[in-house]
Design an enzyme around this catalytic site. Structure first.
Site, short mmCIF file in Angstrom:
data_model
loop_
_atom_site.label_atom_id
_atom_site.label_comp_id
_atom_site.label_asym_id
_atom_site.label_seq_id
_atom_site.Cartn_x
_atom_site.Cartn_y
_atom_site.Cartn_z
N HIS A 33 0.84 -1.21 0.00
CA HIS A 33 0.00 0.00 0.00
C HIS A 33 0.87 1.25 0.00
CE1 HIS A 33 -2.81 -2.86 2.21
NE2 HIS A 33 -3.56 -2.44 1.21
N LYS A 146 -1.30 -4.15 -9.08
CA LYS A 146 -1.53 -5.22 -10.07
C LYS A 146 -1.81 -6.56 -9.42
CE LYS A 146 1.11 -3.77 -14.10
NZ LYS A 146 2.15 -4.22 -15.05
N ASP A 148 -4.24 -7.31 -7.60
CA ASP A 148 -5.65 -7.54 -7.91
C ASP A 148 -5.85 -7.19 -9.38
OD1 ASP A 148 -6.86 -8.18 -5.19
OD2 ASP A 148 -5.73 -6.35 -4.77
N VAL A 174 4.02 -5.85 -5.05
CA VAL A 174 5.18 -5.82 -4.14
C VAL A 174 5.25 -7.18 -3.44
CG1 VAL A 174 6.24 -4.66 -2.16
CG2 VAL A 174 4.91 -3.34 -3.84
O1 PAF Z 1 -8.28 -3.54 -3.38
C1 PAF Z 1 -8.91 -3.19 -2.37
O2 PAF Z 1 -8.35 -3.03 -1.27
C2 PAF Z 1 -10.41 -2.96 -2.47
O3 PAF Z 1 -10.99 -3.86 -3.34
C3 PAF Z 1 -10.78 -1.51 -2.84
C4 PAF Z 1 -10.29 -1.14 -4.21
C5 PAF Z 1 -10.21 -0.56 -1.81
C6 PAF Z 1 -12.31 -1.35 -2.85
O4 PAF Z 1 -12.86 -1.65 -1.59
#
Ligand code: PAF
Length: 280
Positions: A33, A146, A148, A174
């Protein structure tokens, strides 16, 4: 960093800002993140992050209740990094003051396959909350990981088809030093499972190696990789080699002609479901 909990406070903070860069998250922040936040900082100003565990994207038997909620620690991490100007951390009634009966539904051929097949409603929930968060933040840029991969494609298509004025940027996955993709769900793993977990990525790399060595039998390549994981005790939901641009199955000719591919997998180790992918 300003921490705001309501849409009104958020709008007050962002009034007149046309270049905001946005990173939506569900919290329990890790290095993955934080690298999204850094990327956001290079592409817009101010950087806005959100933390919201979105009930809409969890199935009835999924981990909504036990999903880690670590707001105070997350705030401290963001404060230390100094990339984020506003953190939007709404509660459920702020985001959903009435039942969210109006939903965004991605097309079946993108949202109903792979993750969408195994987690019905997942991409409806993601699209709906992302649309709503975009409407609150009104960013010019938003950054997604990426890891997800299908989510990233769904969000991109949604923005394109609704003409949303948001440029979607993708950040590389990462990984830990042993290859395991960073994920908030890794914390569910026991020490033995954590030691085994990098095998998911190793399986994807094995697929890549076979493609690079000229093999092109889709079923054989997918089957062997899934079976190798199953033999080690994994329960594989899918391990699928797809075309990067639409996640459709490539033909043998396309594989041979160097079509950009991605291998995507979701598999359970004990009670923990992990996903990963690798572009080829
Ligand atoms: O990838 C995530 O953490 C979630 O799917 C998101 C994009 C924040 C939507 O709730």
């Amino acid at each position: 960093m300003k921490v705001v909990h309501t849409v009104e406070e958020l709008r007050d903070q962002l009034r007149g800002q046309l270049r905001a860069a946005f990173v939506p998250t569900m919290g329990n922040l890790h290095e993955g993140h934080l690298s999204l936040m850094r990327m956001a900082r290079q592409h817009g100003d101010p950087v806005v992050a959100s933390i919201f565990v979105n009930r809409l994207q969890f199935g009835p038997n999924e981990d909504f209740d036990r999903y880690p909620r670590t707001l105070q620690a997350d705030i401290e991490k963001l404060e230390r990094e100094r990339d984020v100007y506003v953190l939007f951390a709404p509660n459920e009634t702020e985001m959903y003051p009435e039942p969210q009966s109006f939903r965004i539904q991605p097309p079946e051929d993108l949202g109903g396959i792979l993750e969408g097949h195994f987690r019905p409603g997942f991409f409806d929930g993601v699209s709906t909350v992302v649309m709503k968060l975009f409407s609150c933040v009104q960013p010019s840029v938003a950054v997604f990981g990426k890891k997800d991969y299908q989510q990233l494609m769904v969000v991109r298509k949604m923005c394109r088809q609704f003409q949303l004025p948001v440029r979607i940027l993708a950040h590389e996955t990462v990984r830990d030093t042993d290859g395991l993709a960073l994920s908030s769900r890794n914390m569910y793993l026991s020490p033995a499972e954590r030691a085994e977990a990098p095998q998911l990525y190793a399986g994807l790399q094995a697929v890549q190696a076979r493609i690079k060595s000229g093999q092109a039998d889709l079923r054989d390549i997918e089957g062997a990789a899934a079976q190798a994981l199953e033999k080690r005790g994994w329960k594989v939901d899918y391990l699928a080699l797809r075309r990067q641009h639409d996640l459709n199955e490539p033909t043998t000719e396309q594989i041979q002609q160097g079509e950009p591919l991605v291998v995507l997998a979701a598999a359970k180790l004990g009670n923990t479901r992990l996903i990963d992918n690798l572009e080829i």
